[in-house]
Design a protein around this motif. Structure first.
Motif, PDB file in Angstrom:
ATOM      1  N   ASP A  28       0.809  -1.214   0.000  1.00 41.49           N
ATOM      2  CA  ASP A  28       0.000   0.000   0.000  1.00 41.49           C
ATOM      3  C   ASP A  28       0.847   1.270   0.000  1.00 41.49           C
ATOM      4  O   ASP A  28       0.309   2.379  -0.088  1.00 41.49           O
ATOM      5  N   CYS A  29       2.166   1.126   0.128  1.00 44.83           N
ATOM      6  CA  CYS A  29       3.068   2.289   0.168  1.00 44.83           C
ATOM      7  C   CYS A  29       3.585   2.621  -1.234  1.00 44.83           C
ATOM      8  O   CYS A  29       3.905   1.711  -2.003  1.00 44.83           O
ATOM      9  N   PRO A  30       3.703   3.905  -1.572  1.00 42.22           N
ATOM     10  CA  PRO A  30       4.337   4.283  -2.837  1.00 42.22           C
ATOM     11  C   PRO A  30       5.801   3.838  -2.855  1.00 42.22           C
ATOM     12  O   PRO A  30       6.489   3.890  -1.824  1.00 42.22           O
ATOM     13  N   THR A  31       6.272   3.381  -4.014  1.00 39.07           N
ATOM     14  CA  THR A  31       7.659   2.934  -4.140  1.00 39.07           C
ATOM     15  C   THR A  31       8.205   3.378  -5.492  1.00 39.07           C
ATOM     16  O   THR A  31       7.464   3.837  -6.361  1.00 39.07           O
ATOM     17  N   GLY A  32       9.496   3.181  -5.651  1.00 41.52           N
ATOM     18  CA  GLY A  32      10.089   3.341  -6.971  1.00 41.52           C
ATOM     19  C   GLY A  32       9.701   2.159  -7.844  1.00 41.52           C
ATOM     20  O   GLY A  32       8.971   1.261  -7.415  1.00 41.52           O
ATOM     21  N   LEU A  33      10.174   2.149  -9.074  1.00 43.43           N
ATOM     22  CA  LEU A  33       9.866   1.043  -9.973  1.00 43.43           C
ATOM     23  C   LEU A  33      10.543  -0.231  -9.482  1.00 43.43           C
ATOM     24  O   LEU A  33      11.686  -0.208  -9.009  1.00 43.43           O
TER      25      LEU A  33
END
Length: 345
Positions: free
Chosen positions: A210-215
């Protein structure tokens, strides 16, 4: 008559619905669970027209691909490179109930005549993230690893913070995240792919996915930057010395050792949380003399100055001093009685 009905069904729904298997993929997205929807027919991949495309249709695509929950229904020219002009648009007017296991099981029209690639349907799903801590003493301390494409890989500490560690600890069913400056050394560094970096969590998420991440897999990190997380051991409590599991002297488990709780600041709200956590009924008010009937504890006094709102699901969520810090003796051990719940008939 049965044969006639079968031929009518085949004519109305098109051949795709009657096939025993199909293939679907997402193209041009940030990861395998996002992109332009493409389906295969007779060995050729084609797109899906977005006429009638909605979240229920995306839910089915996500399920078929083994991805997480549907999060969006993008369409048009969002995903690059765009489909080639000669690539066919194979289906339109897809209508799923949302519970189908495959897109091919949904109602759909296969005689596409009024769509262009500017109307290609897309899907956004969460990546199902499996997490583990490796190389530490027990399952709640160690190097962070996530599973992607059936392979475990590490997480770069670029962008990592205590909020992200809280999410990992929660997802693993461990206790609170411990603020530590420890890093991986040569003995605890991972190997293989480094799947994630720039993880940005608020700390309130239920899962790392659910957390934003890099690619995924796109970073310039080395295993010298592998992330290390330490969580408290899973929180447990019990009432001892009573006739049932709903009465007795309160003990909590920390670092594999049971210890008592000091009654400084202890009251009705704190007892409410304990009774709830144990699956018992409401607490009964006891005098100081009655509490001593359960005997004095021995060994560690783990908690002191516990303060709850009464709404917590676990005593772990209440404020308290650091573990093991107190100004008490065992004459001040918390003891209590909760009513036993009567089974519903």
């Amino acid at each position: 008559m049965a044969l006639l009905f079968f031929l009518i069904l085949a004519f109305c729904t098109g051949p795709g619905l009657l096939e025993s298997s199909s293939r679907v993929r997402l193209v041009g997205g940030r990861h395998r669970c996002e992109g332009r929807v493409e389906v295969e027919r007779d060995g050729q991949w084609g797109t899906v027209c977005d006429d009638g495309w909605d979240k229920k249709d995306v839910e089915v695509v996500c399920r078929e691909l083994g991805c997480g929950a549907a999060t969006g229904t993008p369409s048009g020219t969002l995903y690059k490179p765009l489909a080639e002009k000669e690539q066919k648009i194979l289906i339109q007017e897809v209508s799923c109930g949302g519970m189908e296991s495959k897109l091919i099981h949904c109602d759909q029209v296969e005689d596409v005549f009024d769509c262009s690639h500017k109307e290609d349907a897309g899907a956004m799903c969460k990546i199902p993230v499996s997490v583990r801590l490796v190389g530490g003493p027990g399952r709640c301390k160690g190097r962070v690893e996530v599973k992607y494409q059936e392979q475990w890989g590490t997480v770069c500490k670029a962008g990592w913070n205590l909020s992200a560690a809280k999410v990992v600890c929660r997802q693993l069913g461990c206790g609170r995240a411990i603020l530590t400056q420890r890093s991986c050394n040569k003995d605890t560094q991972g190997e293989g792919p480094i799947w994630l970096s720039e993880v940005s969590c608020s700390g309130q998420e239920g899962s790392l996915e659910d957390c934003p991440t890099g690619l995924w897999g796109k970073n310039n990190c080395t295993h010298d930057e592998d992330t290390w997380v330490e969580c408290e051991d899973p929180f447990d409590l019990r009432l001892v010395g009573g006739d049932t599991h709903c009465s007795g002297r309160l003990e909590v488990l920390h670092k594999g050792e049971w210890g008592s709780v000091c009654d400084d600041g202890w009251g009705e709200k704190e007892e409410k949380v304990v009774c709830k956590q144990l699956g018992c009924g409401e607490s009964i008010l006891l005098s100081a003399k009655a509490r001593r009937n359960f005997g004095l504890g021995s060994g560690r006094i783990w908690l002191d100055d516990v303060h709850c709102s009464g709404k917590e699901q676990s005593l772990e969520q209440c404020r308290h001093r650091f573990w093991g810090y107190h100004n008490c003796n065992h004459k001040e051990d918390v003891a209590m009685i909760c009513l036993e719940k009567t089974p519903k008939t």
